[in-house]
Design an enzyme around this catalytic site. Sequence first.
Site, PDB file in Angstrom:
ATOM      1  N   GLN A  88       0.802  -1.225   0.000  1.00 17.75           N
ATOM      2  CA  GLN A  88       0.000   0.000   0.000  1.00 17.75           C
ATOM      3  C   GLN A  88       0.832   1.271   0.000  1.00 17.75           C
ATOM      4  O   GLN A  88       0.346   2.329  -0.404  1.00 17.75           O
ATOM      5  CB  GLN A  88      -0.934   0.011   1.215  1.00 17.75           C
ATOM      6  CG  GLN A  88      -2.062  -0.987   1.142  1.00 17.75           C
ATOM      7  CD  GLN A  88      -3.031  -0.709  -0.004  1.00 17.75           C
ATOM      8  OE1 GLN A  88      -3.195   0.418  -0.445  1.00 17.75           O
ATOM      9  NE2 GLN A  88      -3.673  -1.755  -0.491  1.00 17.75           N
ATOM     10  N   CYS A 105     -21.115  -7.774   6.400  1.00 20.21           N
ATOM     11  CA  CYS A 105     -22.296  -7.881   5.540  1.00 20.21           C
ATOM     12  C   CYS A 105     -21.946  -7.904   4.057  1.00 20.21           C
ATOM     13  O   CYS A 105     -22.822  -8.081   3.217  1.00 20.21           O
ATOM     14  CB  CYS A 105     -23.236  -6.713   5.812  1.00 20.21           C
ATOM     15  SG  CYS A 105     -23.723  -6.577   7.531  1.00 20.21           S
TER      16      CYS A 105
END
Length: 466
Positions: free
Chosen positions: A180, A322
């Site tokens: 990153q 989720c």
Amino acid sequence: MPYFDAASSAPLHPVARQALLAALDEGWADPARLYREGRRARLLLDAARETAAESVGCRPDELAFTPSGTRALHDGIAGALAGRRRAGRRLIVSAVEHSAVFQAAAAHEASGGTVAEVPVDRTGRVEPEAYAAALREAPEDIALACLQSANHEVGTVQPVAEAAEACAADGVPLLVDAAQSLGWGPVEGRWSLLTASAHKWGGPSGVGLLAVRKGTRFRPAPVDERESGRAPGFENLPAIVAAAASLRAVRAEAAEEAERLRGLVDRIRARVPELVPDVEVVGDPERRLPHLVTFSCLYVDGEALLHELDRAEFSVSSGSSCTSSTLVPSHVLRAMGVLSEGNIRVSLPRGTAGTDVERFLEVLPGVVAGVRERLGAPEAVAAAAAEAAAEASGLVVDSLGKRCPIPVIELAKVIGDVPVGEVVTVLSDDEAARLDIPAWCEMRGQTYEGERPAERGTAYRVRRRA
């Protein structure tokens, strides 16, 4: 359509595209051959290696190109552990490493090794003292330590230089996952091994970097004679050339672009909590990547939120349970102890316009409110909240069979009807509740009393404090 997911994969840099097209014409031959076309390919490969090594901060003969950053991590960890097998069988990792590190660690444990995990604070940062303490546990058995340079989900920058000093003092090699951060600058400190992935900085996919500094004991698996035995198969030379050229290009732009994107991210960090109620911005507010911000919204289904933002023409990512087929919260958010439901990661690519950020801030409140209303969150259904409280049967909320964020929504509906000092128990069989209910208590000023096994699922106890 604004693309705000550069942490997953950055758009191809113009320099990468130019270099890729040029190398397709000049770099198709085998660089291991001695005829003219092979020599031309070898010159391109050597030049790419020198360019990439300069950006990494190592010698060209210390750098190998791999088929991906994930492959670089697996091969780097396996090679270092094999090279130091006589020194020990213990592997040190932080709790927020890339999943590939944990997969490699699991393989090491399966072969008889041991793994020690260093925890992080609520910002996702490893404390240097904690890392040094892990090194002091059974120091005679430690083979390798791993620490990412910056976290891929929340952007927190890790104390690599301090960890490298502690490792050097104990004679332990440190592997740094710089996927990153490498496009923003070199990794400081006396690291021993480093990995990275080209598509994270705007290079083509299918190219990883593995640097192994001289003096580091390393035994690669016997896969091929290419890339010093550290990467199998024929080199993808056009992609390698494009990766090296784009890394040099983004580094030249890094200082100016980092300052500009940091200002846009600061705007998001400040405005989202003002515009959207019940939001937690996570990650270190100062020691962070310039282009990345993550926040979590109470009472929101993360997958629904991503879909609605996509319909509004914004591409973002999430670590929410989720959005996962396993329904298990992100290991990074879990290790930090922060809210996981309704999690959104915004990572701005180079060149992002300020107008796109402003439009995102205009769209977000309505999107969150719409999802909350469909889920029956407290703000949206004040009357239904009182009705639900009346039906809550005393101090027990049964959320069995319901997934995030429903257990927290039902807790929020009844907490106002619980006498101050009394306890409400939430029954849930959703793994995310283990993280989200304590996080809700932290945000709402309530006391989390802990959990206990229930006949089905788990009982989470919350004491009303205010």
